[in-house]
Motif scaffolding. Sequence first.
Motif, PDB file in Angstrom:
ATOM      1  N   SER A  59      10.892 -52.563   4.048  1.00 47.94           N
ATOM      2  CA  SER A  59      11.880 -52.024   4.987  1.00 47.94           C
ATOM      3  C   SER A  59      11.220 -50.264   4.617  1.00 47.94           C
ATOM      4  O   SER A  59      11.327 -50.318   3.338  1.00 47.94           O
ATOM      5  CB  SER A  59      12.882 -51.937   5.737  1.00 47.94           C
ATOM      6  N   TYR A  60      10.401 -49.306   5.387  1.00 51.34           N
ATOM      7  CA  TYR A  60      10.603 -48.243   5.275  1.00 51.34           C
ATOM      8  C   TYR A  60      11.062 -47.286   6.078  1.00 51.34           C
ATOM      9  O   TYR A  60      11.072 -47.291   7.079  1.00 51.34           O
ATOM     10  CB  TYR A  60       9.152 -47.762   5.209  1.00 51.34           C
ATOM     11  N   ASN A  61      11.784 -46.318   5.778  1.00 55.05           N
ATOM     12  CA  ASN A  61      11.749 -44.977   6.619  1.00 55.05           C
ATOM     13  C   ASN A  61      13.195 -45.529   7.622  1.00 55.05           C
ATOM     14  O   ASN A  61      13.308 -45.212   8.867  1.00 55.05           O
ATOM     15  CB  ASN A  61      11.121 -44.308   7.243  1.00 55.05           C
ATOM     16  N   GLU A  62      13.863 -47.320   7.461  1.00 55.27           N
ATOM     17  CA  GLU A  62      14.388 -46.745   8.447  1.00 55.27           C
ATOM     18  C   GLU A  62      15.825 -46.734   9.187  1.00 55.27           C
ATOM     19  O   GLU A  62      15.778 -46.664  10.068  1.00 55.27           O
ATOM     20  CB  GLU A  62      15.446 -48.764   7.604  1.00 55.27           C
ATOM     21  N   GLY A  64      15.843 -43.172   8.394  1.00 59.95           N
ATOM     22  CA  GLY A  64      15.409 -41.982   8.788  1.00 59.95           C
ATOM     23  C   GLY A  64      15.598 -41.199   7.626  1.00 59.95           C
ATOM     24  O   GLY A  64      14.882 -40.062   6.938  1.00 59.95           O
ATOM     25  N   ASP A  65      15.741 -42.409   6.426  1.00 61.15           N
ATOM     26  CA  ASP A  65      15.996 -40.683   5.557  1.00 61.15           C
ATOM     27  C   ASP A  65      14.140 -41.201   4.190  1.00 61.15           C
ATOM     28  O   ASP A  65      14.399 -40.576   2.418  1.00 61.15           O
ATOM     29  CB  ASP A  65      16.627 -40.923   4.506  1.00 61.15           C
ATOM     30  N   ASN A  66      13.325 -42.268   4.194  1.00 63.63           N
ATOM     31  CA  ASN A  66      12.325 -41.964   3.914  1.00 63.63           C
ATOM     32  C   ASN A  66      12.283 -42.612   2.919  1.00 63.63           C
ATOM     33  O   ASN A  66      11.469 -43.212   1.736  1.00 63.63           O
ATOM     34  CB  ASN A  66      11.142 -40.908   3.700  1.00 63.63           C
ATOM     35  N   ASP A  67      13.114 -44.141   2.865  1.00 66.97           N
ATOM     36  CA  ASP A  67      13.705 -44.625   1.518  1.00 66.97           C
ATOM     37  C   ASP A  67      12.664 -46.087   1.927  1.00 66.97           C
ATOM     38  O   ASP A  67      12.545 -46.525   2.822  1.00 66.97           O
ATOM     39  CB  ASP A  67      15.218 -44.913   1.294  1.00 66.97           C
ATOM     40  N   PHE A  68      12.475 -46.641   0.821  1.00 73.73           N
ATOM     41  CA  PHE A  68      11.768 -47.954   0.948  1.00 73.73           C
ATOM     42  C   PHE A  68      13.048 -49.420   0.111  1.00 73.73           C
ATOM     43  O   PHE A  68      12.859 -48.637  -0.964  1.00 73.73           O
ATOM     44  CB  PHE A  68      10.652 -48.178  -0.380  1.00 73.73           C
ATOM     45  N   THR A  69      12.756 -49.853   0.530  1.00 74.22           N
ATOM     46  CA  THR A  69      14.252 -51.012   0.156  1.00 74.22           C
ATOM     47  C   THR A  69      13.577 -52.415   0.768  1.00 74.22           C
ATOM     48  O   THR A  69      11.937 -52.551   1.061  1.00 74.22           O
ATOM     49  CB  THR A  69      14.962 -51.221   1.523  1.00 74.22           C
ATOM     50  N   MET A  70      13.330 -52.808  -0.854  1.00 74.64           N
ATOM     51  CA  MET A  70      12.992 -54.505  -0.884  1.00 74.64           C
ATOM     52  C   MET A  70      13.956 -55.401  -1.342  1.00 74.64           C
ATOM     53  O   MET A  70      14.337 -54.956  -2.575  1.00 74.64           O
ATOM     54  CB  MET A  70      11.680 -54.281  -1.599  1.00 74.64           C
ATOM     55  N   VAL A 147       3.451 -52.418   3.974  1.00 72.26           N
ATOM     56  CA  VAL A 147       4.540 -52.063   4.337  1.00 72.26           C
ATOM     57  C   VAL A 147       4.823 -51.531   6.026  1.00 72.26           C
ATOM     58  O   VAL A 147       6.032 -51.710   6.400  1.00 72.26           O
ATOM     59  CB  VAL A 147       4.789 -50.704   3.318  1.00 72.26           C
ATOM     60  N   GLY A 148       4.455 -50.372   5.762  1.00 73.89           N
ATOM     61  CA  GLY A 148       5.155 -49.855   7.181  1.00 73.89           C
ATOM     62  C   GLY A 148       4.508 -50.519   8.718  1.00 73.89           C
ATOM     63  O   GLY A 148       5.314 -50.258   9.559  1.00 73.89           O
ATOM     64  N   GLY A 149       4.027 -51.911   8.820  1.00 70.53           N
ATOM     65  CA  GLY A 149       2.730 -52.270   9.910  1.00 70.53           C
ATOM     66  C   GLY A 149       3.131 -53.803  10.016  1.00 70.53           C
ATOM     67  O   GLY A 149       2.788 -54.342  10.256  1.00 70.53           O
TER      68      GLY A 149
END
Length: 149
Positions: A59-62, A64-70, A147-149
């Motif tokens: 996920s990205y910005n889940e 609201g902090d512009n973090d990418f997590t995997m 990632v975002g879509g």
Amino acid sequence: MGFSTSGATAIIFVGVLVAAGIAYPVFHSAQEERRTAIQDRDDRTLSMRNTAIAVDSWSYNESGDNDFTMSVNNTGSTTLSVAETDLLVDGVYQTRDSYATSIGGSAERELWQPGETLHVTVANRTPEPDRVKLVTEHGIAETVTEVGG
């Protein structure tokens, strides 16, 4: 044929024996190194065949902090080193201090056992990445696109 022919033959024979005595240990050592190299190659090949990973989620910005997590699961039978696992974001290699990892909630874990999930967080990632790739120590990789879509 006099003594000179017999003497020359004896000298050549002794020279051949000395040369063989010098060459044998060199050839034996080279053969041992070759066997060791073949065994190392076979061990690496086996480890590579037994290594498998699968991306569970990203996920990205889940929050609201512009973090990418995997989250990536070790689905193989090889224990992997977190320190030797590499991350590329949009084709750019990420140094270990640019992202955080954890296994089972612990950021100190360095071994990624089969069946365990590695969580990777790239903090404050701007802009949103298009492609993220995780590569294990044996060269096995998983890539996330869109990632975002």
